[in-house]
Design a protein around this motif. Structure first.
Motif, PDB file in Angstrom:
ATOM      1  N   MET A 152       0.849  -1.172   0.000  1.00 24.88           N
ATOM      2  CA  MET A 152       0.000   0.000   0.000  1.00 24.88           C
ATOM      3  C   MET A 152       0.896   1.238   0.000  1.00 24.88           C
ATOM      4  O   MET A 152       1.872   1.292   0.746  1.00 24.88           O
ATOM      5  N   TYR A 153       0.547   2.210  -0.832  1.00 23.77           N
ATOM      6  CA  TYR A 153       1.291   3.465  -0.823  1.00 23.77           C
ATOM      7  C   TYR A 153       0.930   4.268   0.412  1.00 23.77           C
ATOM      8  O   TYR A 153      -0.244   4.486   0.698  1.00 23.77           O
ATOM      9  N   VAL A 154       1.935   4.686   1.141  1.00 25.08           N
ATOM     10  CA  VAL A 154       1.745   5.521   2.321  1.00 25.08           C
ATOM     11  C   VAL A 154       1.990   6.972   1.936  1.00 25.08           C
ATOM     12  O   VAL A 154       1.239   7.860   2.312  1.00 25.08           O
ATOM     13  N   CYS A 155       3.045   7.223   1.174  1.00 23.65           N
ATOM     14  CA  CYS A 155       3.430   8.574   0.768  1.00 23.65           C
ATOM     15  C   CYS A 155       3.360   8.680  -0.745  1.00 23.65           C
ATOM     16  O   CYS A 155       4.200   8.099  -1.448  1.00 23.65           O
ATOM     17  N   LEU A 156       2.371   9.396  -1.245  1.00 24.34           N
ATOM     18  CA  LEU A 156       2.234   9.560  -2.685  1.00 24.34           C
ATOM     19  C   LEU A 156       3.270  10.529  -3.243  1.00 24.34           C
ATOM     20  O   LEU A 156       3.728  10.368  -4.368  1.00 24.34           O
ATOM     21  N   CYS A 157       3.648  11.526  -2.473  1.00 23.90           N
ATOM     22  CA  CYS A 157       4.620  12.520  -2.950  1.00 23.90           C
ATOM     23  C   CYS A 157       5.960  11.874  -3.294  1.00 23.90           C
ATOM     24  O   CYS A 157       6.578  12.213  -4.302  1.00 23.90           O
ATOM     25  N   GLN A 158       6.403  10.932  -2.461  1.00 25.20           N
ATOM     26  CA  GLN A 158       7.694  10.281  -2.657  1.00 25.20           C
ATOM     27  C   GLN A 158       7.554   8.849  -3.182  1.00 25.20           C
ATOM     28  O   GLN A 158       8.551   8.195  -3.453  1.00 25.20           O
ATOM     29  N   GLY A 159       6.325   8.360  -3.285  1.00 25.23           N
ATOM     30  CA  GLY A 159       6.090   7.010  -3.781  1.00 25.23           C
ATOM     31  C   GLY A 159       6.587   5.926  -2.834  1.00 25.23           C
ATOM     32  O   GLY A 159       7.145   4.925  -3.264  1.00 25.23           O
ATOM     33  N   VAL A 160       6.373   6.135  -1.530  1.00 21.91           N
ATOM     34  CA  VAL A 160       6.860   5.196  -0.519  1.00 21.91           C
ATOM     35  C   VAL A 160       5.716   4.293  -0.062  1.00 21.91           C
ATOM     36  O   VAL A 160       4.630   4.762   0.278  1.00 21.91           O
ATOM     37  N   THR A 161       5.991   2.991  -0.048  1.00 24.90           N
ATOM     38  CA  THR A 161       4.986   2.019   0.381  1.00 24.90           C
ATOM     39  C   THR A 161       5.247   1.579   1.820  1.00 24.90           C
ATOM     40  O   THR A 161       6.334   1.805   2.363  1.00 24.90           O
ATOM     41  N   ASP A 162       4.250   0.923   2.390  1.00 26.50           N
ATOM     42  CA  ASP A 162       4.426   0.383   3.738  1.00 26.50           C
ATOM     43  C   ASP A 162       5.523  -0.677   3.744  1.00 26.50           C
ATOM     44  O   ASP A 162       6.277  -0.802   4.703  1.00 26.50           O
ATOM     45  N   GLY A 163       5.658  -1.413   2.659  1.00 23.13           N
ATOM     46  CA  GLY A 163       6.718  -2.411   2.551  1.00 23.13           C
ATOM     47  C   GLY A 163       8.101  -1.784   2.578  1.00 23.13           C
ATOM     48  O   GLY A 163       9.028  -2.333   3.188  1.00 23.13           O
ATOM     49  N   GLN A 164       8.251  -0.637   1.943  1.00 22.63           N
ATOM     50  CA  GLN A 164       9.537   0.061   1.965  1.00 22.63           C
ATOM     51  C   GLN A 164       9.859   0.584   3.367  1.00 22.63           C
ATOM     52  O   GLN A 164      11.019   0.577   3.774  1.00 22.63           O
ATOM     53  N   ILE A 165       8.846   1.011   4.090  1.00 18.69           N
ATOM     54  CA  ILE A 165       9.048   1.462   5.471  1.00 18.69           C
ATOM     55  C   ILE A 165       9.500   0.287   6.326  1.00 18.69           C
ATOM     56  O   ILE A 165      10.472   0.389   7.083  1.00 18.69           O
ATOM     57  N   ARG A 166       8.824  -0.845   6.187  1.00 21.81           N
ATOM     58  CA  ARG A 166       9.210  -2.038   6.952  1.00 21.81           C
ATOM     59  C   ARG A 166      10.628  -2.485   6.592  1.00 21.81           C
ATOM     60  O   ARG A 166      11.412  -2.832   7.468  1.00 21.81           O
ATOM     61  N   GLU A 167      10.945  -2.455   5.323  1.00 20.97           N
ATOM     62  CA  GLU A 167      12.279  -2.862   4.877  1.00 20.97           C
ATOM     63  C   GLU A 167      13.349  -1.952   5.473  1.00 20.97           C
ATOM     64  O   GLU A 167      14.425  -2.426   5.873  1.00 20.97           O
ATOM     65  N   ALA A 168      13.081  -0.663   5.550  1.00 22.52           N
ATOM     66  CA  ALA A 168      14.040   0.270   6.152  1.00 22.52           C
ATOM     67  C   ALA A 168      14.300  -0.094   7.615  1.00 22.52           C
ATOM     68  O   ALA A 168      15.438  -0.033   8.094  1.00 22.52           O
ATOM     69  N   ILE A 169      13.253  -0.524   8.315  1.00 22.37           N
ATOM     70  CA  ILE A 169      13.409  -0.926   9.715  1.00 22.37           C
ATOM     71  C   ILE A 169      14.186  -2.237   9.789  1.00 22.37           C
ATOM     72  O   ILE A 169      15.093  -2.375  10.611  1.00 22.37           O
ATOM     73  N   TYR A 170      13.878  -3.186   8.923  1.00 23.49           N
ATOM     74  CA  TYR A 170      14.610  -4.456   8.916  1.00 23.49           C
ATOM     75  C   TYR A 170      16.084  -4.246   8.591  1.00 23.49           C
ATOM     76  O   TYR A 170      16.927  -5.024   9.013  1.00 23.49           O
ATOM     77  N   GLU A 171      16.387  -3.179   7.857  1.00 24.38           N
ATOM     78  CA  GLU A 171      17.771  -2.874   7.498  1.00 24.38           C
ATOM     79  C   GLU A 171      18.485  -2.026   8.554  1.00 24.38           C
ATOM     80  O   GLU A 171      19.631  -1.650   8.350  1.00 24.38           O
ATOM     81  N   GLY A 172      17.779  -1.675   9.648  1.00 24.27           N
ATOM     82  CA  GLY A 172      18.461  -1.016  10.743  1.00 24.27           C
ATOM     83  C   GLY A 172      17.895   0.294  11.242  1.00 24.27           C
ATOM     84  O   GLY A 172      18.356   0.816  12.251  1.00 24.27           O
ATOM     85  N   CYS A 173      16.927   0.875  10.559  1.00 25.43           N
ATOM     86  CA  CYS A 173      16.325   2.116  11.061  1.00 25.43           C
ATOM     87  C   CYS A 173      15.587   1.816  12.363  1.00 25.43           C
ATOM     88  O   CYS A 173      14.888   0.806  12.467  1.00 25.43           O
ATOM     89  N   CYS A 174      15.745   2.694  13.343  1.00 22.89           N
ATOM     90  CA  CYS A 174      15.160   2.445  14.665  1.00 22.89           C
ATOM     91  C   CYS A 174      14.160   3.507  15.093  1.00 22.89           C
ATOM     92  O   CYS A 174      13.708   3.497  16.238  1.00 22.89           O
ATOM     93  N   SER A 175      13.818   4.437  14.198  1.00 21.97           N
ATOM     94  CA  SER A 175      12.871   5.490  14.557  1.00 21.97           C
ATOM     95  C   SER A 175      12.220   6.034  13.291  1.00 21.97           C
ATOM     96  O   SER A 175      12.691   5.798  12.170  1.00 21.97           O
ATOM     97  N   TYR A 176      11.146   6.794  13.490  1.00 21.13           N
ATOM     98  CA  TYR A 176      10.483   7.425  12.348  1.00 21.13           C
ATOM     99  C   TYR A 176      11.449   8.372  11.645  1.00 21.13           C
ATOM    100  O   TYR A 176      11.496   8.420  10.418  1.00 21.13           O
ATOM    101  N   ARG A 177      12.226   9.105  12.416  1.00 21.14           N
ATOM    102  CA  ARG A 177      13.182  10.044  11.827  1.00 21.14           C
ATOM    103  C   ARG A 177      14.157   9.325  10.885  1.00 21.14           C
ATOM    104  O   ARG A 177      14.416   9.787   9.780  1.00 21.14           O
ATOM    105  N   GLU A 178      14.682   8.194  11.331  1.00 17.39           N
ATOM    106  CA  GLU A 178      15.615   7.438  10.494  1.00 17.39           C
ATOM    107  C   GLU A 178      14.923   6.897   9.244  1.00 17.39           C
ATOM    108  O   GLU A 178      15.512   6.892   8.162  1.00 17.39           O
ATOM    109  N   VAL A 179      13.689   6.438   9.391  1.00 19.99           N
ATOM    110  CA  VAL A 179      12.929   5.940   8.242  1.00 19.99           C
ATOM    111  C   VAL A 179      12.674   7.086   7.260  1.00 19.99           C
ATOM    112  O   VAL A 179      12.806   6.916   6.046  1.00 19.99           O
TER     113      VAL A 179
END
Length: 72
Positions: A1-28
């Motif tokens: 699902m697209y979360v951010c239309l302006c940047q074309g970011v999906t919920d999967g990309q957000i999860r992947e960023a966390i799995y790759e080491g992001c630990c906060s919304y700011r880092e994501v």
């Protein structure tokens, strides 16, 4: 699902960023660009981050080995 239309970011990309080491919304946000333009997606993006971090922490806790110390 697209979360951010302006940047074309999906919920999967957000999860992947966390799995790759992001630990906060700011880092994501820095890694994906989510919420960096109009900001309308910030609430949903933060919710995805919170849920994913909670799931990751729960998974790590369930896989942590039981350690017991025996006095020498």
């Amino acid at each position: 699902m697209y979360v951010c239309l302006c940047q074309g970011v999906t919920d999967g990309q957000i999860r992947e960023a966390i799995y790759e080491g992001c630990c906060s919304y700011r880092e994501v946000r820095e890694a994906t660009g989510v919420g960096s333009q109009c900001g309308k997606c910030a609430c949903v993006a933060k919710q995805v981050v919170r849920e994913t971090l909670t799931n990751v922490q729960s998974a790590q806790a369930s896989f942590a080995p039981a350690v017991s110390f025996v006095p020498a």
